[in-house]
Structure formats: C-alpha cells, structure tokens
Design an enzyme around this catalytic site. Structure first.
Site, PDB file in Angstrom:
ATOM      1  N   GLU A  26      52.826 110.365  61.887  1.00 44.26           N
ATOM      2  CA  GLU A  26      52.467 110.553  60.473  1.00 44.26           C
ATOM      3  C   GLU A  26      53.652 111.130  59.689  1.00 44.26           C
ATOM      4  OE1 GLU A  26      47.776 111.834  61.311  1.00 44.26           O
ATOM      5  OE2 GLU A  26      49.352 113.349  61.253  1.00 44.26           O
ATOM      6  N   THR A 109      46.384 111.639  58.557  1.00 39.99           N
ATOM      7  CA  THR A 109      45.449 110.519  58.550  1.00 39.99           C
ATOM      8  C   THR A 109      44.022 111.039  58.687  1.00 39.99           C
ATOM      9  OG1 THR A 109      45.709 110.286  60.925  1.00 39.99           O
ATOM     10  CG2 THR A 109      47.123 108.901  59.518  1.00 39.99           C
ATOM     11  N   LYS A 202      37.136 112.396  56.964  1.00 37.87           N
ATOM     12  CA  LYS A 202      36.898 113.281  58.107  1.00 37.87           C
ATOM     13  C   LYS A 202      38.182 113.370  58.907  1.00 37.87           C
ATOM     14  CE  LYS A 202      34.348 112.878  62.476  1.00 37.87           C
ATOM     15  NZ  LYS A 202      35.506 112.657  63.357  1.00 37.87           N
ATOM     16  N   MET A 204      41.017 116.556  61.140  1.00 40.54           N
ATOM     17  CA  MET A 204      40.972 117.651  62.105  1.00 40.54           C
ATOM     18  C   MET A 204      41.862 118.856  61.774  1.00 40.54           C
ATOM     19  SD  MET A 204      40.888 115.162  65.482  1.00 40.54           S
ATOM     20  CE  MET A 204      40.846 116.442  66.705  1.00 40.54           C
ATOM     21  N   GLU A 205      42.401 118.932  60.565  1.00 40.43           N
ATOM     22  CA  GLU A 205      43.327 120.039  60.269  1.00 40.43           C
ATOM     23  C   GLU A 205      43.150 120.711  58.905  1.00 40.43           C
ATOM     24  OE1 GLU A 205      44.656 116.930  61.187  1.00 40.43           O
ATOM     25  OE2 GLU A 205      45.067 117.388  63.295  1.00 40.43           O
ATOM     26  N   ASP A 228      40.830 104.771  59.963  1.00 40.14           N
ATOM     27  CA  ASP A 228      39.640 104.219  60.627  1.00 40.14           C
ATOM     28  C   ASP A 228      38.415 104.464  59.758  1.00 40.14           C
ATOM     29  OD1 ASP A 228      40.562 106.969  61.958  1.00 40.14           O
ATOM     30  OD2 ASP A 228      38.386 106.979  61.784  1.00 40.14           O
TER      31      ASP A 228
HETATM   32  N1  SAH Z   1      45.236 110.695  70.538  1.00 36.34           N
HETATM   33  C1  SAH Z   1      46.116 111.103  69.445  1.00 36.34           C
HETATM   34  C2  SAH Z   1      45.447 112.108  68.598  1.00 36.34           C
HETATM   35  C3  SAH Z   1      44.424 111.526  67.730  1.00 36.34           C
HETATM   36  S1  SAH Z   1      43.504 112.775  66.978  1.00 36.34           S
HETATM   37  C4  SAH Z   1      47.442 111.563  70.018  1.00 36.34           C
HETATM   38  O1  SAH Z   1      47.766 111.180  71.096  1.00 36.34           O
HETATM   39  O2  SAH Z   1      48.199 112.250  69.372  1.00 36.34           O
HETATM   40  C5  SAH Z   1      43.364 112.104  65.358  1.00 36.34           C
HETATM   41  C6  SAH Z   1      44.332 112.652  64.349  1.00 36.34           C
HETATM   42  O3  SAH Z   1      44.188 111.857  63.181  1.00 36.34           O
HETATM   43  C7  SAH Z   1      44.011 114.061  63.907  1.00 36.34           C
HETATM   44  O4  SAH Z   1      45.179 114.722  63.544  1.00 36.34           O
HETATM   45  C8  SAH Z   1      43.047 113.872  62.723  1.00 36.34           C
HETATM   46  O5  SAH Z   1      43.302 114.764  61.669  1.00 36.34           O
HETATM   47  C9  SAH Z   1      43.295 112.447  62.253  1.00 36.34           C
HETATM   48  N2  SAH Z   1      42.118 111.546  62.224  1.00 36.34           N
HETATM   49  C10 SAH Z   1      42.195 110.238  61.916  1.00 36.34           C
HETATM   50  N3  SAH Z   1      40.972 109.662  61.944  1.00 36.34           N
HETATM   51  C11 SAH Z   1      40.085 110.630  62.273  1.00 36.34           C
HETATM   52  C12 SAH Z   1      38.665 110.654  62.453  1.00 36.34           C
HETATM   53  N4  SAH Z   1      37.908 109.566  62.298  1.00 36.34           N
HETATM   54  N5  SAH Z   1      38.084 111.816  62.796  1.00 36.34           N
HETATM   55  C13 SAH Z   1      38.824 112.934  62.961  1.00 36.34           C
HETATM   56  N6  SAH Z   1      40.175 112.960  62.800  1.00 36.34           N
HETATM   57  C14 SAH Z   1      40.826 111.835  62.454  1.00 36.34           C
END
Ligand code: SAH
Length: 337
Positions: A26, A109, A202, A204-205, A228
């Site tokens: 990103e 993302t 949605k 994660m940060e 997604d």
């Molecule tokens: N497997 C990945 C990590 C993916 S976690 C790796 O190897 O690095 C997903 C990351 O994208 C997180 O930072 C989150 O903020 C974001 N993200 C994108 N789509 C998401 C969703 N549907 N739900 C939660 N977080 C999502």
C-alpha cells in the site's frame, strides 16, 4: 509536546503530515511517486518494527510541505506486514512524538459494501472512525456529572474527523464512516454492527490511529481504497490480493491529491457538506473528535438470541426463587402458630 485541542488545531496551517500505512504494497506507490527517503537512523526506539520515509511535497497552496510516511513494518517471526490495531497505534504514537505533525492520515485498503455502491478502487475519506470489534455490552457506569456514559460507547470509540466535504469534492473521493477491528473476516455480529454504525468501509487500523490522535489532540483523517466487497460473493482474501495493486495505485493518486490540497491550508477551510451521495450534514459543527453526539447513538441490537434466552432464564430464576421464598416463609409462619 503537541499543544492545543484538536478543534483549535483545525485552524492552524497544515505543514507537516504523518501518514500511517500497514502494508508495504500500500505504501510503495506513494513513496515512489514522491521520492520519499527512508530515515536513517530510524527516529524510533531501537527494535521498533516501523520504518519512516520522509520528503518535501509541493502543495497547491504554493508551498513545500513535509510528509512522513510510516510503514508499520514486517513481523520478524511470521514475515508478514504488521497489519491490525496494535502496530497502527504504536506507529501513530511514536511518529507523533518524533515528527510533531499538524495532521495524521491513516491510509490503506479496506473492504467496501456493494449495497452502498462501493466499487474496487473507490477511495473513501472518513467522516468518523469507529471500532466494530471492541464490544463491551451492558456496562453502564454513572459518570461524575451524572450523565450515563457507557463502556459500550467507549468501545465503539466514535472518533470524528473534521468536516471536509469540500476536500472530498476536490479530491474526487467518497466520504463515510470507517470501521476497524482486528479481523479480516466478517462475522454476522460484525456485519450487524457495521450496518448499525453506518460504516462504508471495513478495515483494521484507522480507529486505533484515531484514538492516539484524539489523546494527543492531533487532527486525524482516514483515507481508504477498496480492495474487496464485503457483501459480495468472492472470498475476501482472494479478492483482496487480486485487487491490492490496483487499489494501492488508486490510494496513491487520491492521497497525493488530498496532501496536495491540504498542504499550507487550514483544515477549517475545507469544511462543507458536499459528499458523494453520502449525507454528512450531521458532522457540521462537530468541534472535536471523540465522544458521541445524540445523533450518533444508535440502538446496538447487541443482544443476540442467546443473550435474550439468557436474560429470560435469569428472570425466570428470580421469579422462581421469590415464589419459593414466599412459600417457605408462609410455612414457617404457619408452623409457629
Ligand atoms: N495477508 C495480508 C494481510 C491482509 S490483512 C499480508 O500478508 O500482509 C488486510 C489489510 O487490508 C489490513 O491492513 C486491513 O486494514 C485492510 N483490509 C482490506 N480489506 C479488508 C476487509 N475486508 N476487512 C478488514 N480489513 C481489510
């Protein structure tokens, strides 16, 4: 020390911006586009995973501003990006201490919702950030001023972004509530709470970074690009990886525009209620991040069917005990006579 409330800082010129990013994929397009250089030595405590890249960017207001992009780094044990709230909160705290920014942006993302018109690569600017994963139901605590504040609301957070409708229009981004948890998947409860909070994306940060900024009174926004579709039919992880590059490019483009617009201006100049189809009028007049206004308090519908049954069983037990006690006392009384 960073001084002044978040509200008063909306009227200071934005000259130093910190951008917090979880994943290297990103961050790279923005680092390359603006030729940001890795800080060497690192400004962070020895052993910290995050990496800071800095540079000067020419802003639309006609001046150069300083931008520090902090990538949360890679896990030494599992060799993956440090995604989720813990690393994001630590990065935010350490980079505010190191760089004293006028604004912090959580960029990355996210999952979008087809029912709200989201498409892959759409970019959203936060009106507010919440935690849909910090669930602390039914914990009512009387506060000192006699108002009932609840741990439930504390859990959700409700970190308001400054009103920035004109910025959203200028940068061509949508607006709405960004909701965070530590999980990539989406349980039925998550979905219920995301909907009740009016979340448009949605991830994660963002809410973790927003919390740090609220504590330290630093203005904060989140900018999230859709990888997604949460309510779509593809598996999230698959869809996420298939679209990561495209969404990261879209993020770079919009992030560059947002930074270019804001640089050298005051956040207060960008207030406005024009948003791409999303009504943000309730945000007008919001003076500070944090706390929830009456309009934000929605009924949580927290109690699952299981919870309802538990409550029913509890009530039945209380009634049963009362009746038993009554009969017992009557028998003792009759026996004495
Ligand atoms: N497997 C990945 C990590 C993916 S976690 C790796 O190897 O690095 C997903 C990351 O994208 C997180 O930072 C989150 O903020 C974001 N993200 C994108 N789509 C998401 C969703 N549907 N739900 C939660 N977080 C999502």
């Amino acid at each position: 020390m960073v001084e002044g409330s978040t509200a008063s800082r909306r009227y200071e010129k934005v000259q130093v911006i910190v951008i917090i990013v979880a994943m290297e994929q990103e961050a790279q397009p923005f680092i390359l586009k603006h030729s940001l250089k890795e800080n060497n030595p690192s400004p962070f405590e020895h052993g910290s995973p995050m990496i800071a890249y800095s540079g000067e960017i020419s802003a639309a207001a006609g001046q150069m501003i300083t931008v520090h992009l902090i990538w949360n780094g890679r896990c030494k044990i599992h060799n993956v990006n440090h995604v989720a709230t813990t690393a994001a909160g630590v990065s935010a705290y350490a980079s505010i201490a190191a760089f004293k920014p006028d604004l912090v942006i959580s960029a990355g993302t996210a999952g979008g919702f087809s029912e709200l018109g989201a498409k892959i690569g759409d970019v959203y600017l936060s009106t507010k950030c919440v935690f849909h994963g910090r669930r602390i139901p039914h914990s009512v605590q009387p506060s000192r001023d006699g108002c009932r504040s609840t741990l439930e609301e504390y859990g959700f957070g409700h970190f308001r972004s400054p009103p920035l409708g004109h910025l959203a229009a200028a940068a061509g981004v949508k607006q709405g509530v960004v909701s965070s948890s530590d999980s990539l998947d989406c349980s039925a409860m998550d979905l219920q709470l995301l909907r009740s909070e009016g979340a448009v994306v949605k991830e994660m940060e963002a809410a973790a970074v927003a919390w740090v900024c609220q504590q330290l009174s630093v203005p904060f926004i989140a900018l999230k690009s859709v990888t997604d579709i949460v309510d779509g039919d593809r598996r999230t992880e698959q869809e996420f990886y298939a679209n990561l590059e495209r969404a990261s490019e879209a993020l770079q483009w919009r992030l560059s525009t947002v930074v270019g617009c804001l640089g050298g201006t005051r956040l207060g100049e960008w207030a406005g209620d024009r948003a791409s189809g999303v009504d943000i009028s309730h945000n007008c007049g919001a003076e500070d991040s944090g706390g929830s206004s009456g309009g934000d308090v929605v009924s949580r519908k927290f109690v699952s069917d299981d919870g309802d049954i538990q409550q029913w069983l509890f009530s039945a037990a209380v009634v049963g005990l009362s009746v038993g006690l009554g009969i017992g006392l009557s028998l003792v009384y009759l026996g004495r006579r």
